[in-house]
Write a protein that holds these residues in place. Structure first.
Motif, PDB file in Angstrom:
ATOM      1  N   GLY A  83       0.829  -1.200   0.000  1.00 17.27           N
ATOM      2  CA  GLY A  83       0.000   0.000   0.000  1.00 17.27           C
ATOM      3  C   GLY A  83       0.860   1.245   0.000  1.00 17.27           C
ATOM      4  O   GLY A  83       2.048   1.206   0.341  1.00 17.27           O
ATOM      5  N   THR A  84       0.267   2.335  -0.394  1.00 14.91           N
ATOM      6  CA  THR A  84       0.994   3.600  -0.425  1.00 14.91           C
ATOM      7  C   THR A  84       1.172   4.152   0.986  1.00 14.91           C
ATOM      8  O   THR A  84       0.409   3.832   1.893  1.00 14.91           O
ATOM      9  CB  THR A  84       0.250   4.661  -1.262  1.00 14.91           C
ATOM     10  N   VAL A  85       2.179   4.977   1.134  1.00 10.29           N
ATOM     11  CA  VAL A  85       2.361   5.783   2.340  1.00 10.29           C
ATOM     12  C   VAL A  85       2.487   7.221   1.864  1.00 10.29           C
ATOM     13  O   VAL A  85       3.428   7.559   1.140  1.00 10.29           O
ATOM     14  CB  VAL A  85       3.605   5.370   3.153  1.00 10.29           C
ATOM     15  N   ILE A  86       1.520   8.034   2.231  1.00  8.06           N
ATOM     16  CA  ILE A  86       1.510   9.444   1.856  1.00  8.06           C
ATOM     17  C   ILE A  86       1.714  10.257   3.127  1.00  8.06           C
ATOM     18  O   ILE A  86       0.926  10.141   4.070  1.00  8.06           O
ATOM     19  CB  ILE A  86       0.176   9.861   1.186  1.00  8.06           C
ATOM     20  N   ILE A  87       2.767  11.061   3.144  1.00 11.15           N
ATOM     21  CA  ILE A  87       3.045  11.938   4.273  1.00 11.15           C
ATOM     22  C   ILE A  87       2.904  13.362   3.755  1.00 11.15           C
ATOM     23  O   ILE A  87       3.713  13.806   2.936  1.00 11.15           O
ATOM     24  CB  ILE A  87       4.459  11.675   4.840  1.00 11.15           C
ATOM     25  N   GLU A  88       1.857  14.040   4.192  1.00 16.08           N
ATOM     26  CA  GLU A  88       1.565  15.371   3.673  1.00 16.08           C
ATOM     27  C   GLU A  88       2.495  16.429   4.280  1.00 16.08           C
ATOM     28  O   GLU A  88       3.335  16.112   5.119  1.00 16.08           O
ATOM     29  CB  GLU A  88       0.086  15.700   3.895  1.00 16.08           C
ATOM     30  N   ASP A  89       2.345  17.672   3.870  1.00 15.22           N
ATOM     31  CA  ASP A  89       3.218  18.774   4.295  1.00 15.22           C
ATOM     32  C   ASP A  89       3.210  18.989   5.808  1.00 15.22           C
ATOM     33  O   ASP A  89       2.198  18.766   6.474  1.00 15.22           O
ATOM     34  CB  ASP A  89       2.770  20.093   3.635  1.00 15.22           C
ATOM     35  N   ASP A  90       4.350  19.459   6.330  1.00 17.09           N
ATOM     36  CA  ASP A  90       4.497  19.929   7.715  1.00 17.09           C
ATOM     37  C   ASP A  90       4.243  18.853   8.772  1.00 17.09           C
ATOM     38  O   ASP A  90       3.819  19.158   9.884  1.00 17.09           O
ATOM     39  CB  ASP A  90       3.594  21.139   7.977  1.00 17.09           C
ATOM     40  N   MET A 100       2.876   2.002   8.666  1.00 16.47           N
ATOM     41  CA  MET A 100       2.516   0.791   7.930  1.00 16.47           C
ATOM     42  C   MET A 100       1.921   1.131   6.560  1.00 16.47           C
ATOM     43  O   MET A 100       1.511   2.270   6.321  1.00 16.47           O
ATOM     44  CB  MET A 100       1.520  -0.029   8.755  1.00 16.47           C
ATOM     45  N   PRO A 101       1.848   0.146   5.656  1.00 14.09           N
ATOM     46  CA  PRO A 101       1.309   0.381   4.313  1.00 14.09           C
ATOM     47  C   PRO A 101      -0.156   0.819   4.342  1.00 14.09           C
ATOM     48  O   PRO A 101      -0.917   0.424   5.224  1.00 14.09           O
ATOM     49  CB  PRO A 101       1.428  -0.982   3.624  1.00 14.09           C
ATOM     50  N   GLY A 102      -0.528   1.630   3.365  1.00  9.37           N
ATOM     51  CA  GLY A 102      -1.905   2.063   3.208  1.00  9.37           C
ATOM     52  C   GLY A 102      -2.289   3.239   4.073  1.00  9.37           C
ATOM     53  O   GLY A 102      -3.464   3.521   4.263  1.00  9.37           O
ATOM     54  N   VAL A 103      -1.289   3.962   4.590  1.00  2.00           N
ATOM     55  CA  VAL A 103      -1.533   5.048   5.538  1.00  2.00           C
ATOM     56  C   VAL A 103      -1.253   6.402   4.890  1.00  2.00           C
ATOM     57  O   VAL A 103      -0.284   6.555   4.151  1.00  2.00           O
ATOM     58  CB  VAL A 103      -0.638   4.866   6.794  1.00  2.00           C
ATOM     59  N   THR A 104      -2.098   7.368   5.188  1.00  2.00           N
ATOM     60  CA  THR A 104      -1.838   8.768   4.857  1.00  2.00           C
ATOM     61  C   THR A 104      -1.739   9.520   6.174  1.00  2.00           C
ATOM     62  O   THR A 104      -2.586   9.349   7.052  1.00  2.00           O
ATOM     63  CB  THR A 104      -2.971   9.365   4.000  1.00  2.00           C
ATOM     64  N   ILE A 105      -0.709  10.347   6.297  1.00  2.00           N
ATOM     65  CA  ILE A 105      -0.560  11.189   7.479  1.00  2.00           C
ATOM     66  C   ILE A 105      -0.857  12.609   7.025  1.00  2.00           C
ATOM     67  O   ILE A 105      -0.143  13.176   6.203  1.00  2.00           O
ATOM     68  CB  ILE A 105       0.845  11.058   8.097  1.00  2.00           C
ATOM     69  N   GLY A 106      -1.936  13.155   7.564  1.00  2.00           N
ATOM     70  CA  GLY A 106      -2.451  14.454   7.128  1.00  2.00           C
ATOM     71  C   GLY A 106      -1.548  15.626   7.463  1.00  2.00           C
ATOM     72  O   GLY A 106      -0.706  15.565   8.364  1.00  2.00           O
ATOM     73  N   LYS A 107      -1.764  16.699   6.748  1.00  3.92           N
ATOM     74  CA  LYS A 107      -0.983  17.935   6.877  1.00  3.92           C
ATOM     75  C   LYS A 107      -0.886  18.389   8.331  1.00  3.92           C
ATOM     76  O   LYS A 107      -1.887  18.452   9.043  1.00  3.92           O
ATOM     77  CB  LYS A 107      -1.637  19.017   6.028  1.00  3.92           C
ATOM     78  N   GLY A 108       0.339  18.678   8.763  1.00  6.76           N
ATOM     79  CA  GLY A 108       0.573  19.233  10.085  1.00  6.76           C
ATOM     80  C   GLY A 108       0.430  18.265  11.248  1.00  6.76           C
ATOM     81  O   GLY A 108       0.462  18.665  12.401  1.00  6.76           O
ATOM     82  N   ALA A 109       0.291  16.980  10.966  1.00 12.90           N
ATOM     83  CA  ALA A 109       0.120  15.992  12.032  1.00 12.90           C
ATOM     84  C   ALA A 109       1.448  15.699  12.724  1.00 12.90           C
ATOM     85  O   ALA A 109       2.527  15.946  12.170  1.00 12.90           O
ATOM     86  CB  ALA A 109      -0.470  14.702  11.475  1.00 12.90           C
ATOM     87  N   ILE A 110       1.353  15.168  13.942  1.00 14.52           N
ATOM     88  CA  ILE A 110       2.522  14.759  14.720  1.00 14.52           C
ATOM     89  C   ILE A 110       2.332  13.306  15.118  1.00 14.52           C
ATOM     90  O   ILE A 110       1.301  12.942  15.694  1.00 14.52           O
ATOM     91  CB  ILE A 110       2.684  15.628  15.989  1.00 14.52           C
ATOM     92  N   VAL A 111       3.349  12.475  14.818  1.00 14.41           N
ATOM     93  CA  VAL A 111       3.357  11.072  15.221  1.00 14.41           C
ATOM     94  C   VAL A 111       4.384  10.946  16.340  1.00 14.41           C
ATOM     95  O   VAL A 111       5.569  11.213  16.137  1.00 14.41           O
ATOM     96  CB  VAL A 111       3.722  10.146  14.045  1.00 14.41           C
ATOM     97  N   ALA A 112       3.941  10.547  17.527  1.00 15.77           N
ATOM     98  CA  ALA A 112       4.825  10.443  18.682  1.00 15.77           C
ATOM     99  C   ALA A 112       5.864   9.337  18.479  1.00 15.77           C
ATOM    100  O   ALA A 112       5.624   8.362  17.768  1.00 15.77           O
ATOM    101  CB  ALA A 112       4.012  10.156  19.941  1.00 15.77           C
ATOM    102  N   ALA A 113       7.005   9.505  19.117  1.00 11.85           N
ATOM    103  CA  ALA A 113       8.084   8.520  19.054  1.00 11.85           C
ATOM    104  C   ALA A 113       7.573   7.147  19.475  1.00 11.85           C
ATOM    105  O   ALA A 113       6.775   7.024  20.396  1.00 11.85           O
ATOM    106  CB  ALA A 113       9.233   8.951  19.964  1.00 11.85           C
TER     107      ALA A 113
END
Length: 185
Positions: A83-90, A100-113
Protein backbone atom coordinates in the motif's frame (compact mmCIF):
# COMPACT_ATOMS: atom_id res chain seq x y z
CA UNK A 1 41.04 19.39 0.31
CA UNK A 2 39.11 18.22 3.38
CA UNK A 3 35.85 18.40 1.42
CA UNK A 4 37.22 16.22 -1.35
CA UNK A 5 38.43 13.66 1.19
CA UNK A 6 34.98 13.50 2.83
CA UNK A 7 33.29 13.15 -0.56
CA UNK A 8 35.57 10.29 -1.61
CA UNK A 9 35.23 8.59 1.78
CA UNK A 10 31.43 8.83 1.64
CA UNK A 11 31.29 7.40 -1.89
CA UNK A 12 33.68 4.57 -0.98
CA UNK A 13 31.61 3.76 2.10
CA UNK A 14 28.42 3.67 0.00
CA UNK A 15 29.96 1.16 -2.41
CA UNK A 16 31.79 -0.99 0.16
CA UNK A 17 28.95 -1.17 2.67
CA UNK A 18 26.23 -1.21 0.01
CA UNK A 19 24.50 1.74 1.68
CA UNK A 20 21.29 3.04 0.19
CA UNK A 21 21.05 6.83 0.02
CA UNK A 22 17.96 8.99 -0.43
CA UNK A 23 18.98 9.62 -4.02
CA UNK A 24 18.72 5.86 -4.67
CA UNK A 25 15.11 5.82 -3.43
CA UNK A 26 14.28 8.89 -5.52
CA UNK A 27 15.75 7.23 -8.62
CA UNK A 28 13.35 4.33 -8.03
CA UNK A 29 10.36 6.72 -7.79
CA UNK A 30 10.01 7.77 -4.15
CA UNK A 31 8.89 11.40 -3.97
CA UNK A 32 10.35 13.81 -1.41
CA UNK A 33 9.25 17.43 -1.10
CA UNK A 34 11.31 20.53 -0.29
CA UNK A 35 12.92 21.50 3.02
CA UNK A 36 12.55 18.06 4.62
CA UNK A 37 14.67 16.90 7.54
CA UNK A 38 15.23 13.16 7.37
CA UNK A 39 17.45 12.10 10.26
CA UNK A 40 20.04 9.30 10.30
CA UNK A 41 18.88 5.72 10.40
CA UNK A 42 15.42 6.24 8.86
CA UNK A 43 14.41 3.07 6.99
CA UNK A 44 12.35 3.40 3.83
CA UNK A 45 10.85 0.27 2.28
CA UNK A 46 13.28 -0.26 -0.60
CA UNK A 47 11.23 -3.02 -2.26
CA UNK A 48 8.31 -0.70 -3.06
CA UNK A 49 9.71 2.78 -2.34
CA UNK A 50 7.89 4.27 -5.35
CA UNK A 51 4.72 3.95 -3.24
CA UNK A 52 6.05 6.57 -0.79
CA UNK A 53 5.30 10.29 -1.15
CA UNK A 54 6.68 12.82 1.33
CA UNK A 55 5.44 16.40 1.29
CA UNK A 56 7.26 19.66 2.03
CA UNK A 57 8.81 20.60 5.40
CA UNK A 58 8.46 17.06 6.80
CA UNK A 59 10.67 15.98 9.69
CA UNK A 60 11.36 12.29 10.21
CA UNK A 61 13.32 11.57 13.40
CA UNK A 62 16.03 8.88 13.71
CA UNK A 63 15.26 5.22 13.12
CA UNK A 64 11.68 5.64 11.95
CA UNK A 65 10.39 2.96 9.56
CA UNK A 66 8.25 3.76 6.53
CA UNK A 67 6.84 0.47 5.20
CA UNK A 68 4.90 -0.12 1.98
CA UNK A 69 4.60 -3.89 2.29
CA UNK A 70 3.57 -6.41 4.95
CA UNK A 71 4.74 -9.94 4.24
CA UNK A 72 2.81 -11.50 7.14
CA UNK A 73 -0.02 -12.15 4.67
CA UNK A 74 2.19 -14.24 2.36
CA UNK A 75 2.05 -17.47 4.40
CA UNK A 76 -1.73 -17.15 4.75
CA UNK A 77 -2.87 -16.26 1.24
CA UNK A 78 0.25 -16.44 -0.93
CA UNK A 79 0.42 -12.67 -1.50
CA UNK A 80 2.22 -9.83 0.23
CA UNK A 81 0.01 -6.89 1.22
CA UNK A 82 1.24 -3.58 -0.24
CA UNK A 83 0.00 0.00 0.00
CA UNK A 84 0.99 3.60 -0.43
CA UNK A 85 2.36 5.78 2.34
CA UNK A 86 1.51 9.44 1.86
CA UNK A 87 3.04 11.94 4.27
CA UNK A 88 1.56 15.37 3.67
CA UNK A 89 3.22 18.77 4.29
CA UNK A 90 4.50 19.93 7.71
CA UNK A 91 4.34 16.49 9.38
CA UNK A 92 6.59 15.42 12.25
CA UNK A 93 7.32 11.71 12.72
CA UNK A 94 9.05 10.84 16.00
CA UNK A 95 12.02 8.53 16.56
CA UNK A 96 11.42 4.83 15.99
CA UNK A 97 7.84 5.34 14.80
CA UNK A 98 6.60 2.76 12.31
CA UNK A 99 4.33 3.78 9.45
CA UNK A 100 2.52 0.79 7.93
CA UNK A 101 1.31 0.38 4.31
CA UNK A 102 -1.90 2.06 3.21
CA UNK A 103 -1.53 5.05 5.54
CA UNK A 104 -1.84 8.77 4.86
CA UNK A 105 -0.56 11.19 7.48
CA UNK A 106 -2.45 14.45 7.13
CA UNK A 107 -0.98 17.93 6.88
CA UNK A 108 0.57 19.23 10.08
CA UNK A 109 0.12 15.99 12.03
CA UNK A 110 2.52 14.76 14.72
CA UNK A 111 3.36 11.07 15.22
CA UNK A 112 4.83 10.44 18.68
CA UNK A 113 8.08 8.52 19.05
CA UNK A 114 7.68 4.74 19.10
CA UNK A 115 4.15 4.79 17.69
CA UNK A 116 2.90 2.25 15.15
CA UNK A 117 0.62 3.96 12.63
CA UNK A 118 -1.80 1.46 11.06
CA UNK A 119 -4.57 3.86 9.99
CA UNK A 120 -4.77 7.24 8.31
CA UNK A 121 -3.98 10.21 10.58
CA UNK A 122 -6.16 13.31 10.22
CA UNK A 123 -4.54 16.70 9.55
CA UNK A 124 -3.37 18.68 12.60
CA UNK A 125 -3.70 15.68 14.97
CA UNK A 126 -1.21 14.22 17.44
CA UNK A 127 -1.21 10.41 17.51
CA UNK A 128 0.58 8.10 19.90
CA UNK A 129 0.70 4.44 20.88
CA UNK A 130 0.63 0.92 19.50
CA UNK A 131 -1.48 1.10 17.47
CA UNK A 132 -1.36 4.88 17.22
CA UNK A 133 -4.56 6.66 18.23
CA UNK A 134 -5.41 10.37 18.23
CA UNK A 135 -4.63 11.97 21.61
CA UNK A 136 -5.23 15.67 20.94
CA UNK A 137 -5.10 18.33 18.24
CA UNK A 138 -1.84 20.08 17.39
CA UNK A 139 -3.38 23.30 18.78
CA UNK A 140 -4.05 21.59 22.12
CA UNK A 141 -0.53 20.13 22.09
CA UNK A 142 0.98 23.57 21.51
CA UNK A 143 -1.02 25.02 24.42
CA UNK A 144 0.02 22.15 26.71
CA UNK A 145 3.70 22.62 25.77
CA UNK A 146 3.49 26.39 26.31
CA UNK A 147 2.12 25.87 29.82
CA UNK A 148 4.87 23.37 30.57
CA UNK A 149 7.52 25.70 29.16
CA UNK A 150 6.25 28.58 31.33
CA UNK A 151 7.00 26.54 34.44
CA UNK A 152 10.26 24.94 33.23
CA UNK A 153 13.90 25.91 32.82
CA UNK A 154 14.65 27.28 29.32
CA UNK A 155 18.07 27.50 27.67
CA UNK A 156 19.37 29.53 24.73
CA UNK A 157 21.47 28.31 21.78
CA UNK A 158 24.68 28.51 23.81
CA UNK A 159 23.50 25.33 25.54
CA UNK A 160 23.76 23.26 22.34
CA UNK A 161 26.59 21.60 20.43
CA UNK A 162 26.16 24.06 17.56
CA UNK A 163 26.35 26.86 20.14
CA UNK A 164 29.62 25.36 21.39
CA UNK A 165 28.32 24.57 24.86
CA UNK A 166 31.04 24.80 27.52
CA UNK A 167 31.81 22.11 30.07
CA UNK A 168 30.47 24.41 32.79
CA UNK A 169 27.14 24.90 30.96
CA UNK A 170 26.82 21.12 30.37
CA UNK A 171 27.31 20.57 34.10
CA UNK A 172 24.82 23.32 35.01
CA UNK A 173 22.23 21.93 32.60
CA UNK A 174 22.66 18.42 34.00
CA UNK A 175 22.21 19.64 37.58
CA UNK A 176 19.20 21.86 36.78
CA UNK A 177 17.37 19.16 34.80
CA UNK A 178 17.97 16.24 37.15
CA UNK A 179 14.66 14.40 37.40
CA UNK A 180 12.73 16.86 35.21
CA UNK A 181 12.69 18.30 31.71
CA UNK A 182 13.26 21.75 30.25
CA UNK A 183 13.48 23.43 26.85
CA UNK A 184 16.34 24.58 24.63
CA UNK A 185 16.13 26.98 21.67
Amino acid sequence: MKRIFHFIRARARKVLLEEIWLEDYVKLGMKIGRDCSIQPGVIFDYSHCWLIEIGNRVTIAPEAYILTHDTSSKSLIGYTRIGTVIIEDDVFIGARAIIMPGVTIGKGAIVAAGSVVTKTVESEMVVSGIPAIPIRSVTEQKSKLQQLMDSSKCYDESYTLSGRISAQKRETMMRELLGKSGFVR
